[in-house]
Scaffold this motif. Structure first.
Motif, PDB file in Angstrom:
ATOM      1  N   THR A  43      22.526  43.868  -1.039  1.00 21.28           N
ATOM      2  CA  THR A  43      23.466  44.288  -2.067  1.00 21.28           C
ATOM      3  C   THR A  43      22.749  44.252  -3.412  1.00 21.28           C
ATOM      4  N   LYS A  47      29.428  44.582  -6.877  1.00 23.82           N
ATOM      5  CA  LYS A  47      28.264  44.777  -6.010  1.00 23.82           C
ATOM      6  C   LYS A  47      28.305  46.138  -5.328  1.00 23.82           C
ATOM      7  N   THR A  77      23.781  43.944  -7.536  1.00 27.80           N
ATOM      8  CA  THR A  77      24.901  43.570  -8.403  1.00 27.80           C
ATOM      9  C   THR A  77      24.709  44.184  -9.775  1.00 27.80           C
TER      10      THR A  77
END
Ligand SMILES: [Fe+2]
Ligand SMILES: [Fe+2]
Length: 267
Positions: free
Chosen positions: A133, A126, A135
């Protein structure tokens, strides 16, 4: 469309913008070539467009963000249609670091990109953008081993790199405007050019890769080579699944190419 063309930038999800371009493919229609901007607390640009559109691309990007504020340049992979304006963006955005993989860094090193402007992120890891966030994900279809797409947890948007691209007949605001038959045909055709190995993969392994995408529950898919696709993940997965039974494509040979170009010159 006779030459690469950049269209107006558009907001396609909260704090998410596309810089859409189309590339004419002689004899096969047009191919979208999109870059994207996530205007997060730490803004992130996904890919850098076509070099042939450099001045327009840099102008449109500067209209979306003060490039001094750009924190990240996510390179999905190192193909020319994804890093076309990387040098100019790096120069105009002195605080931005490139997000790529070790292999991506190696390929970029050949082009004298300083390593301190690179941040390595592998699939599954991440990146914190301050207010969300993202990923890194390995899409089920790709044409370069360093490829990483990304999933934005805040907007539930999947940036799928070359995966889910489609050859098209005319530009569209969203993939919903493309008929299911045309999308199927264009997506399979593109996938057989971009990732001909799909016709050789093990069915169960491919299903596992497709299921990983399904489980993301993405509300929006932003492919580098398809107009924005809202609420279409399962339809896109169905089309992509069909590539296992398709025939890998060769492009036209010299004689066929000359015939295509002669027809274009007459038209
Ligand atoms: Fe590619
Ligand atoms: Fe591409």
């Amino acid at each position: 469309m006779q030459s690469p063309t950049l269209f107006e930038s558009r907001r396609v999800a909260p704090e998410t913008y596309t810089l859409p371009a189309y590339l004419p493919v002689p004899g096969a229609g047009i191919l979208p070539v999109n870059a994207f901007l996530i205007h997060a607390a730490q803004p992130l640009l996904v890919d850098t467009g076509l070099a042939a559109l450099k001045s327009d691309f840099m102008k449109r990007l500067s209209q979306l963000i003060d490039l001094e504020d750009l924190a990240w340049i996510w390179l999905t992979h190192t193909d020319p249609d994804h890093l076309g304006n990387l040098t100019d963006v790096l120069a105009a955005a002195p605080n931005a670091r490139i997000v790529t993989t070790f292999l991506g860094m190696g390929k970029l090193g050949l082009q004298q990109i300083p390593t301190d402007r690179v941040y390595l992120l592998n699939p599954g890891q991440k990146l914190d953008l301050g207010d969300r966030t993202v990923t890194a994900i390995k899409p089920p279809s790709f044409d370069a081993p360093e490829t990483t797409g990304l999933f934005d947890s805040k907007t539930r948007t999947l940036f799928s790199a070359d995966c889910f691209g489609a050859l098209m007949h005319q530009p569209a605001q969203t993939a919903l405007e493309i008929t299911p038959d045309a999308l199927h045909e264009g997506l399979v055709a593109w996938s057989m050019v971009d990732a001909p190995w799909l016709a050789m993969v093990d069915a169960h392994a491919f299903d596992r890769a497709l299921n990983t995408v399904h489980q993301l529950n993405a509300e929006m898919v932003l492919s580098s080579h398809l107009p924005p696709a809202p609420g279409m993940v399962d339809a896109l997965l169905t089309h992509l699944r069909a590539t296992r039974f398709a025939t890998p494509a060769n492009g036209p040979d010299q004689q066929a190419f000359e015939q295509i170009m002669a027809q274009i010159m007459v038209a």
